[in-house]
Scaffold this motif. Structure first.
Motif, PDB file in Angstrom:
ATOM      1  N   GLY A  90      60.934 -15.524 -21.822  1.00 27.48           N
ATOM      2  CA  GLY A  90      61.531 -15.588 -20.564  1.00 27.48           C
ATOM      3  C   GLY A  90      60.784 -14.968 -19.652  1.00 27.48           C
ATOM      4  O   GLY A  90      59.633 -14.486 -19.902  1.00 27.48           O
ATOM      5  N   ARG A  91      61.278 -14.869 -18.507  1.00 27.29           N
ATOM      6  CA  ARG A  91      60.430 -14.288 -17.511  1.00 27.29           C
ATOM      7  C   ARG A  91      59.850 -12.866 -17.729  1.00 27.29           C
ATOM      8  O   ARG A  91      58.987 -12.282 -17.501  1.00 27.29           O
ATOM      9  N   LEU A  92      60.951 -11.951 -18.260  1.00 29.88           N
ATOM     10  CA  LEU A  92      60.544 -10.533 -18.681  1.00 29.88           C
ATOM     11  C   LEU A  92      59.434 -10.568 -19.613  1.00 29.88           C
ATOM     12  O   LEU A  92      58.567  -9.780 -19.404  1.00 29.88           O
ATOM     13  N   ARG A  93      59.513 -11.199 -20.731  1.00 25.01           N
ATOM     14  CA  ARG A  93      58.468 -11.104 -21.542  1.00 25.01           C
ATOM     15  C   ARG A  93      57.049 -11.836 -21.199  1.00 25.01           C
ATOM     16  O   ARG A  93      56.090 -11.615 -21.727  1.00 25.01           O
ATOM     17  N   ALA A  94      57.182 -12.883 -20.084  1.00 30.22           N
ATOM     18  CA  ALA A  94      56.220 -13.482 -19.632  1.00 30.22           C
ATOM     19  C   ALA A  94      55.450 -12.677 -18.407  1.00 30.22           C
ATOM     20  O   ALA A  94      54.364 -12.896 -17.976  1.00 30.22           O
ATOM     21  N   THR A  95      55.795 -11.384 -18.227  1.00 22.07           N
ATOM     22  CA  THR A  95      55.577 -10.713 -17.030  1.00 22.07           C
ATOM     23  C   THR A  95      54.623  -9.417 -17.714  1.00 22.07           C
ATOM     24  O   THR A  95      55.012  -8.791 -18.369  1.00 22.07           O
ATOM     25  N   PRO A  96      53.380  -9.595 -17.428  1.00 24.22           N
ATOM     26  CA  PRO A  96      52.357  -8.239 -17.900  1.00 24.22           C
ATOM     27  C   PRO A  96      52.941  -7.130 -17.375  1.00 24.22           C
ATOM     28  O   PRO A  96      53.446  -7.005 -16.382  1.00 24.22           O
ATOM     29  N   SER A  97      52.387  -6.030 -18.173  1.00 22.84           N
ATOM     30  CA  SER A  97      52.920  -4.700 -17.631  1.00 22.84           C
ATOM     31  C   SER A  97      51.721  -3.800 -18.162  1.00 22.84           C
ATOM     32  O   SER A  97      51.017  -4.175 -19.110  1.00 22.84           O
ATOM     33  N   VAL A  98      52.023  -2.633 -17.829  1.00 24.72           N
ATOM     34  CA  VAL A  98      50.859  -1.434 -18.473  1.00 24.72           C
ATOM     35  C   VAL A  98      51.114  -1.382 -20.087  1.00 24.72           C
ATOM     36  O   VAL A  98      50.413  -1.032 -20.935  1.00 24.72           O
ATOM     37  N   PHE A  99      52.204  -1.821 -20.577  1.00 22.19           N
ATOM     38  CA  PHE A  99      52.679  -1.813 -22.105  1.00 22.19           C
ATOM     39  C   PHE A  99      52.659  -3.071 -22.751  1.00 22.19           C
ATOM     40  O   PHE A  99      52.593  -3.268 -23.860  1.00 22.19           O
ATOM     41  N   ARG A 100      52.267  -4.144 -21.954  1.00 25.93           N
ATOM     42  CA  ARG A 100      52.325  -5.634 -22.418  1.00 25.93           C
ATOM     43  C   ARG A 100      51.163  -6.325 -21.601  1.00 25.93           C
ATOM     44  O   ARG A 100      51.343  -6.780 -20.417  1.00 25.93           O
ATOM     45  N   ARG A 101      49.874  -6.071 -21.984  1.00 22.90           N
ATOM     46  CA  ARG A 101      48.691  -6.557 -21.368  1.00 22.90           C
ATOM     47  C   ARG A 101      48.617  -8.153 -21.832  1.00 22.90           C
ATOM     48  O   ARG A 101      49.150  -8.428 -22.786  1.00 22.90           O
ATOM     49  N   ALA A 102      47.998  -9.014 -20.813  1.00 19.70           N
ATOM     50  CA  ALA A 102      47.625 -10.379 -21.072  1.00 19.70           C
ATOM     51  C   ALA A 102      46.588 -10.867 -20.462  1.00 19.70           C
ATOM     52  O   ALA A 102      46.029 -10.327 -19.255  1.00 19.70           O
ATOM     53  N   TYR A 103      45.668 -11.740 -21.191  1.00 25.78           N
ATOM     54  CA  TYR A 103      44.757 -12.208 -20.543  1.00 25.78           C
ATOM     55  C   TYR A 103      44.716 -13.775 -20.804  1.00 25.78           C
ATOM     56  O   TYR A 103      45.102 -14.356 -21.513  1.00 25.78           O
ATOM     57  N   GLY A 104      43.973 -14.584 -19.736  1.00 26.54           N
ATOM     58  CA  GLY A 104      44.015 -15.959 -19.692  1.00 26.54           C
ATOM     59  C   GLY A 104      42.742 -16.419 -19.221  1.00 26.54           C
ATOM     60  O   GLY A 104      42.081 -15.841 -18.569  1.00 26.54           O
ATOM     61  N   VAL A 105      42.607 -17.802 -19.673  1.00 26.55           N
ATOM     62  CA  VAL A 105      41.513 -18.422 -19.221  1.00 26.55           C
ATOM     63  C   VAL A 105      42.189 -19.746 -18.396  1.00 26.55           C
ATOM     64  O   VAL A 105      43.032 -20.324 -18.543  1.00 26.55           O
ATOM     65  N   PHE A 106      41.446 -19.646 -16.973  1.00 24.29           N
ATOM     66  CA  PHE A 106      41.576 -20.639 -15.800  1.00 24.29           C
ATOM     67  C   PHE A 106      40.869 -21.591 -15.703  1.00 24.29           C
ATOM     68  O   PHE A 106      39.677 -21.358 -15.684  1.00 24.29           O
ATOM     69  N   LEU A 107      41.011 -22.983 -15.747  1.00 26.71           N
ATOM     70  CA  LEU A 107      40.098 -23.770 -15.464  1.00 26.71           C
ATOM     71  C   LEU A 107      39.734 -23.747 -14.100  1.00 26.71           C
ATOM     72  O   LEU A 107      40.367 -23.240 -13.283  1.00 26.71           O
ATOM     73  N   PRO A 108      38.522 -24.396 -13.458  1.00 32.04           N
ATOM     74  CA  PRO A 108      38.435 -24.258 -12.121  1.00 32.04           C
ATOM     75  C   PRO A 108      39.278 -24.742 -11.194  1.00 32.04           C
ATOM     76  O   PRO A 108      39.268 -24.332  -9.844  1.00 32.04           O
ATOM     77  N   ALA A 109      40.204 -25.898 -11.434  1.00 30.39           N
ATOM     78  CA  ALA A 109      41.448 -26.304 -10.666  1.00 30.39           C
ATOM     79  C   ALA A 109      42.536 -25.240 -10.631  1.00 30.39           C
ATOM     80  O   ALA A 109      43.366 -25.415  -9.729  1.00 30.39           O
ATOM     81  N   GLY A 110      42.194 -24.300 -11.377  1.00 30.33           N
ATOM     82  CA  GLY A 110      43.209 -23.120 -11.391  1.00 30.33           C
ATOM     83  C   GLY A 110      44.457 -23.079 -12.547  1.00 30.33           C
ATOM     84  O   GLY A 110      45.243 -22.372 -12.222  1.00 30.33           O
ATOM     85  N   GLU A 111      44.294 -24.258 -13.479  1.00 30.83           N
ATOM     86  CA  GLU A 111      45.304 -24.170 -14.506  1.00 30.83           C
ATOM     87  C   GLU A 111      44.994 -23.225 -15.573  1.00 30.83           C
ATOM     88  O   GLU A 111      43.843 -22.982 -15.847  1.00 30.83           O
ATOM     89  N   LEU A 112      45.993 -22.541 -15.922  1.00 29.18           N
ATOM     90  CA  LEU A 112      45.985 -21.642 -17.205  1.00 29.18           C
ATOM     91  C   LEU A 112      46.011 -22.492 -18.500  1.00 29.18           C
ATOM     92  O   LEU A 112      47.033 -23.119 -18.562  1.00 29.18           O
ATOM     93  N   VAL A 113      45.073 -22.085 -19.153  1.00 24.58           N
ATOM     94  CA  VAL A 113      44.923 -23.311 -20.357  1.00 24.58           C
ATOM     95  C   VAL A 113      44.822 -22.344 -21.712  1.00 24.58           C
ATOM     96  O   VAL A 113      45.173 -22.960 -22.592  1.00 24.58           O
ATOM     97  N   ALA A 114      44.678 -20.768 -21.572  1.00 21.77           N
ATOM     98  CA  ALA A 114      44.854 -20.257 -22.854  1.00 21.77           C
ATOM     99  C   ALA A 114      45.392 -18.892 -22.529  1.00 21.77           C
ATOM    100  O   ALA A 114      44.935 -18.293 -21.454  1.00 21.77           O
ATOM    101  N   MET A 115      45.880 -18.305 -23.341  1.00 24.63           N
ATOM    102  CA  MET A 115      46.291 -16.883 -22.816  1.00 24.63           C
ATOM    103  C   MET A 115      46.606 -15.885 -24.145  1.00 24.63           C
ATOM    104  O   MET A 115      46.807 -16.569 -25.278  1.00 24.63           O
ATOM    105  N   THR A 116      46.581 -14.788 -24.160  1.00 27.41           N
ATOM    106  CA  THR A 116      46.958 -13.817 -25.257  1.00 27.41           C
ATOM    107  C   THR A 116      47.754 -12.655 -24.590  1.00 27.41           C
ATOM    108  O   THR A 116      47.598 -12.225 -23.561  1.00 27.41           O
ATOM    109  N   PHE A 117      48.921 -12.129 -25.224  1.00 23.70           N
ATOM    110  CA  PHE A 117      49.795 -11.267 -24.994  1.00 23.70           C
ATOM    111  C   PHE A 117      49.376 -10.242 -25.884  1.00 23.70           C
ATOM    112  O   PHE A 117      49.613 -10.526 -27.116  1.00 23.70           O
ATOM    113  N   VAL A 118      49.373  -8.862 -25.391  1.00 27.19           N
ATOM    114  CA  VAL A 118      49.328  -7.703 -26.326  1.00 27.19           C
ATOM    115  C   VAL A 118      50.116  -6.607 -25.951  1.00 27.19           C
ATOM    116  O   VAL A 118      49.926  -6.223 -24.917  1.00 27.19           O
ATOM    117  N   ASP A 119      50.884  -6.180 -27.096  1.00 25.98           N
ATOM    118  CA  ASP A 119      51.639  -5.062 -26.880  1.00 25.98           C
ATOM    119  C   ASP A 119      51.023  -3.806 -27.046  1.00 25.98           C
ATOM    120  O   ASP A 119      50.272  -3.553 -28.081  1.00 25.98           O
TER     121      ASP A 119
END
Length: 195
Positions: A90-119
């Motif tokens: 949901g929006r809350l769990r999809a929102t990164p924060s200081v306690f829920r970090r997230a990292y992603g890979v974007f294609l040159p066109a700007g599409e997010l194609v990979a991600m990891t979320f870490v608590d």
């Protein structure tokens, strides 16, 4: 579906249940990487492999719609059973924060194609999930986002990294092995057929 129970692999109850007709429906694992064992050069190489063609960065609140889109596109792709089930974001769990970090890979066109979320709690970081869009798999993007998360969180003082998932997910097992994680937990999901 019948009854389900999740047990450590070496739990003596497993043999009893299997003798009673229960069967293994799935296997899962836990693994740890401690800061002194991190091969920073190796992780930097994993990140650099992706950064030659795509953008790899920490996700922010501005990326929530892209996160929700990728989550919806990959929701049915997680192997395993109840022990490793991925809950739709949901929006809350999809929102990164200081306690829920997230990292992603974007294609040159700007599409997010990979991600990891870490608590993150104190000096411990636990990977919630890592996912790569189907058409981008095989490019080691999962390796890269996990490596990026470890390198970034080391700089914030994290010293213990935990991860886990389905033992049937060969890609994530390879990524964890490449990063130096040591598997220290194995679990089985046993299922009793409904009669």
């Amino acid at each position: 579906m019948g009854k389900i129970v999740v047990l450590p692999l070496d739990d003596p109850r497993r043999a009893v249940l299997e003798a009673e007709g229960w069967s293994i429906a799935a296997r899962s694992f836990g693994a740890q990487l401690d800061a002194p064992r991190v091969d920073r050069q190796r992780l930097q190489q994993l990140v650099a492999e992706v950064e030659r063609s795509d953008s790899l960065r920490e996700l922010t609140v501005a990326d929530v719609n892209a996160v929700l889109s990728l989550d919806a596109a990959t929701f049915d792709d997680y192997p395993g059973s109840v022990a490793t089930r991925h809950e739709r974001l949901g929006r809350l769990r999809a929102t990164p924060s200081v306690f829920r970090r997230a990292y992603g890979v974007f294609l040159p066109a700007g599409e997010l194609v990979a991600m990891t979320f870490v608590d993150v709690e104190g000096v411990t970081a636990e990977t919630d999930f890592t996912v790569v869009r189907r058409d981008q798999r095989g490019r080691r993007l999962g390796f890269a986002v996990k490596a990026c998360s470890v390198l970034a969180l080391l700089s914030y003082g994290v010293t213990r990294f935990r991860t886990g998932g389905s033992a049937d997910n060969a890609a994530i097992l390879r990524a964890n092995d490449a990063m130096g994680y040591i598997r220290d937990e194995e679990w089985v999901t046993l299922e009793q057929d409904a009669r």
